[in-house]
Design a protein around this motif. Structure first.
Motif, mmCIF file in Angstrom:
data_model
loop_
_atom_site.group_PDB
_atom_site.id
_atom_site.type_symbol
_atom_site.label_atom_id
_atom_site.label_comp_id
_atom_site.label_asym_id
_atom_site.label_seq_id
_atom_site.Cartn_x
_atom_site.Cartn_y
_atom_site.Cartn_z
ATOM 1 N N ALA A 224 -8.783 -10.824 9.817
ATOM 2 C CA ALA A 224 -9.617 -9.760 9.261
ATOM 3 C C ALA A 224 -10.995 -10.298 8.907
ATOM 4 O O ALA A 224 -11.206 -11.511 8.806
ATOM 5 C CB ALA A 224 -8.953 -9.171 8.015
ATOM 6 N N ASP A 225 -11.931 -9.405 8.721
ATOM 7 C CA ASP A 225 -13.301 -9.753 8.370
ATOM 8 C C ASP A 225 -13.352 -10.560 7.072
ATOM 9 O O ASP A 225 -12.796 -10.148 6.057
ATOM 10 C CB ASP A 225 -14.113 -8.458 8.207
ATOM 11 N N ARG A 226 -14.027 -11.700 7.114
ATOM 12 C CA ARG A 226 -14.244 -12.510 5.921
ATOM 13 C C ARG A 226 -15.734 -12.735 5.671
ATOM 14 O O ARG A 226 -16.112 -13.560 4.844
ATOM 15 C CB ARG A 226 -13.549 -13.867 6.045
ATOM 16 N N ALA A 227 -16.559 -12.024 6.409
ATOM 17 C CA ALA A 227 -17.996 -12.281 6.318
ATOM 18 C C ALA A 227 -18.789 -11.094 5.791
ATOM 19 O O ALA A 227 -20.014 -11.065 5.907
ATOM 20 C CB ALA A 227 -18.527 -12.694 7.692
ATOM 21 N N GLY A 228 -18.113 -10.108 5.237
ATOM 22 C CA GLY A 228 -18.831 -8.969 4.662
ATOM 23 C C GLY A 228 -19.448 -8.046 5.690
ATOM 24 O O GLY A 228 -20.408 -7.340 5.391
ATOM 25 N N VAL A 229 -18.895 -8.016 6.900
ATOM 26 C CA VAL A 229 -19.436 -7.154 7.951
ATOM 27 C C VAL A 229 -18.843 -5.751 7.885
ATOM 28 O O VAL A 229 -19.517 -4.769 8.219
ATOM 29 C CB VAL A 229 -19.172 -7.769 9.341
ATOM 30 N N LEU A 230 -17.600 -5.634 7.423
ATOM 31 C CA LEU A 230 -16.888 -4.356 7.427
ATOM 32 C C LEU A 230 -17.703 -3.243 6.776
ATOM 33 O O LEU A 230 -18.200 -3.383 5.661
ATOM 34 C CB LEU A 230 -15.546 -4.499 6.705
ATOM 35 N N ASP A 231 -17.835 -2.135 7.524
ATOM 36 C CA ASP A 231 -18.488 -0.908 7.067
ATOM 37 C C ASP A 231 -19.989 -1.068 6.815
ATOM 38 O O ASP A 231 -20.618 -0.177 6.225
ATOM 39 C CB ASP A 231 -17.808 -0.341 5.817
ATOM 40 N N THR A 232 -20.587 -2.167 7.253
ATOM 41 C CA THR A 232 -22.049 -2.303 7.229
ATOM 42 C C THR A 232 -22.616 -1.604 8.464
ATOM 43 O O THR A 232 -21.872 -1.267 9.398
ATOM 44 C CB THR A 232 -22.476 -3.772 7.243
ATOM 45 N N PRO A 233 -23.932 -1.385 8.528
ATOM 46 C CA PRO A 233 -24.502 -0.801 9.758
ATOM 47 C C PRO A 233 -24.163 -1.601 11.009
ATOM 48 O O PRO A 233 -23.955 -1.031 12.087
ATOM 49 C CB PRO A 233 -26.009 -0.806 9.467
ATOM 50 N N THR A 234 -24.075 -2.933 10.871
ATOM 51 C CA THR A 234 -23.702 -3.757 12.020
ATOM 52 C C THR A 234 -22.296 -3.417 12.489
ATOM 53 O O THR A 234 -22.032 -3.274 13.686
ATOM 54 C CB THR A 234 -23.776 -5.248 11.659
ATOM 55 N N ARG B 203 -15.586 2.135 32.034
ATOM 56 C CA ARG B 203 -14.718 1.097 32.593
ATOM 57 C C ARG B 203 -14.591 -0.127 31.685
ATOM 58 O O ARG B 203 -13.742 -0.979 31.912
ATOM 59 C CB ARG B 203 -15.184 0.686 33.992
ATOM 60 N N TYR B 204 -15.434 -0.214 30.655
ATOM 61 C CA TYR B 204 -15.334 -1.302 29.686
ATOM 62 C C TYR B 204 -14.728 -0.834 28.365
ATOM 63 O O TYR B 204 -14.875 -1.493 27.341
ATOM 64 C CB TYR B 204 -16.709 -1.917 29.429
ATOM 65 N N ALA B 205 -14.049 0.285 28.396
ATOM 66 C CA ALA B 205 -13.528 0.869 27.156
ATOM 67 C C ALA B 205 -12.558 -0.063 26.438
ATOM 68 O O ALA B 205 -12.457 -0.032 25.208
ATOM 69 C CB ALA B 205 -12.840 2.203 27.461
ATOM 70 N N SER B 206 -11.851 -0.904 27.191
ATOM 71 C CA SER B 206 -10.872 -1.794 26.554
ATOM 72 C C SER B 206 -11.437 -3.195 26.294
ATOM 73 O O SER B 206 -10.685 -4.095 25.906
ATOM 74 C CB SER B 206 -9.617 -1.905 27.435
ATOM 75 N N HIS B 207 -12.736 -3.362 26.500
ATOM 76 C CA HIS B 207 -13.365 -4.673 26.310
ATOM 77 C C HIS B 207 -14.287 -4.607 25.092
ATOM 78 O O HIS B 207 -15.379 -4.058 25.175
ATOM 79 C CB HIS B 207 -14.156 -5.075 27.554
ATOM 80 N N PRO B 208 -13.881 -5.151 23.944
ATOM 81 C CA PRO B 208 -14.735 -5.094 22.752
ATOM 82 C C PRO B 208 -16.039 -5.871 22.954
ATOM 83 O O PRO B 208 -16.054 -6.931 23.595
ATOM 84 C CB PRO B 208 -13.874 -5.753 21.665
ATOM 85 N N VAL B 209 -17.115 -5.349 22.397
ATOM 86 C CA VAL B 209 -18.416 -6.022 22.432
ATOM 87 C C VAL B 209 -18.935 -6.111 21.002
ATOM 88 O O VAL B 209 -19.117 -5.091 20.328
ATOM 89 C CB VAL B 209 -19.423 -5.265 23.317
ATOM 90 N N PHE B 210 -19.151 -7.324 20.537
ATOM 91 C CA PHE B 210 -19.603 -7.574 19.172
ATOM 92 C C PHE B 210 -21.016 -8.166 19.184
ATOM 93 O O PHE B 210 -21.437 -8.792 20.159
ATOM 94 C CB PHE B 210 -18.674 -8.563 18.461
ATOM 95 N N GLN B 211 -21.711 -7.990 18.073
ATOM 96 C CA GLN B 211 -22.983 -8.673 17.867
ATOM 97 C C GLN B 211 -22.868 -9.714 16.748
ATOM 98 O O GLN B 211 -23.862 -10.318 16.380
ATOM 99 C CB GLN B 211 -24.095 -7.666 17.578
ATOM 100 N N THR B 212 -21.676 -9.892 16.225
ATOM 101 C CA THR B 212 -21.438 -10.878 15.176
ATOM 102 C C THR B 212 -20.312 -11.806 15.602
ATOM 103 O O THR B 212 -19.213 -11.356 15.950
ATOM 104 C CB THR B 212 -21.052 -10.180 13.854
ATOM 105 N N ASN B 213 -20.585 -13.103 15.570
ATOM 106 C CA ASN B 213 -19.586 -14.094 15.965
ATOM 107 C C ASN B 213 -18.316 -13.995 15.135
ATOM 108 O O ASN B 213 -17.195 -14.129 15.654
ATOM 109 C CB ASN B 213 -20.157 -15.509 15.811
#
Length: 215
Positions: free
Chosen positions: A103-113, A82-92
């Motif tokens: 777009a990502d400017r903090a080097g998060v893309l494709d990291t384990p995070t 039921r939360y499929a359309s609600h994104p949940v992030f661990q990075t601000n």
């Protein structure tokens, strides 16, 4: 609106409590940022009073990016449909990029995070990946000029252009590391400044600590 959930403690982050809160967050916010407990030296006695498992001498909660109860960590990685359309992030930074259609400017893309911690919509991941070829290559001149601008002229560092990573040669305040990272869209690695009042976080290489709650 971004819903911010912090800290995660055994008392406030059981699955039934999270779902009660998430049902409201899903109605009124664009996404959620969920962050585990941050433990600094002056708070260790207080936090172990609330969470006795953290007193285990084999653990080092102060060195972790964040500390999570196992049940909370597992719930976030297996969100109900039921939360499929609600994104949940661990990075601000990822949540801000999402709500601002950036777009990502903090080097998060494709990291384990990015790949295992953030529940990011496919369209947002595509936006980040499509932005990569358009990034101007970062050079040592760029780094030198910006370090000088923020008061660190002559600071030794190593630049890895292929991964857009800058490894600083001595501790630098977190605010300056984040400034460098955001302005140049690079990942910054540095030793922790002993006088730093804030936590380094995932973007500086910190990793989460997952705690199994005693029966």
């Amino acid at each position: 609106m971004i819903h911010y959930w912090r800290p995660a403690l055994p008392q406030n982050s059981t699955p039934d409590v999270i779902e009660h809160v998430m049902d409201w967050a899903d109605r009124y916010s664009a996404c959620t940022v969920a962050v585990g407990t941050k433990v600094k030296p002056t708070a260790l006695d207080q936090i172990t009073g609330l969470w006795p498992e953290l007193a285990d001498p084999h653990l080092d909660p102060q060195a972790a990016d964040s500390v999570w109860p196992r049940t909370t960590w597992d719930w976030l990685h297996h969100l109900p449909d039921r939360y499929a359309s609600h994104p949940v992030f661990q990075t601000n930074s990822c949540a801000l990029a999402y709500v601002l259609a950036g777009a990502d400017r903090a080097g998060v893309l494709d990291t384990p995070t990015c790949l295992t911690a953030n529940r990011c919509p496919a369209a947002q991941r595509d936006r980040c990946r499509n932005a990569v070829p358009r990034q101007r290559p970062v050079t040592e001149t760029d780094v030198d000029q910006h370090l000088a601008k923020i008061g660190h002229s002559g600071l030794p560092y190593t630049l890895h252009p292929a991964t857009r990573t800058v490894v600083l040669g001595r501790p630098v305040a977190l605010r300056d590391r984040h400034n460098l990272a955001q302005v140049l869209a690079v990942t910054v690695r540095s030793l922790q400044d002993p006088s730093e009042r804030y936590w380094p976080g995932r973007l500086s290489g910190g990793q989460p600590l997952i705690i199994d709650t005693r029966p």
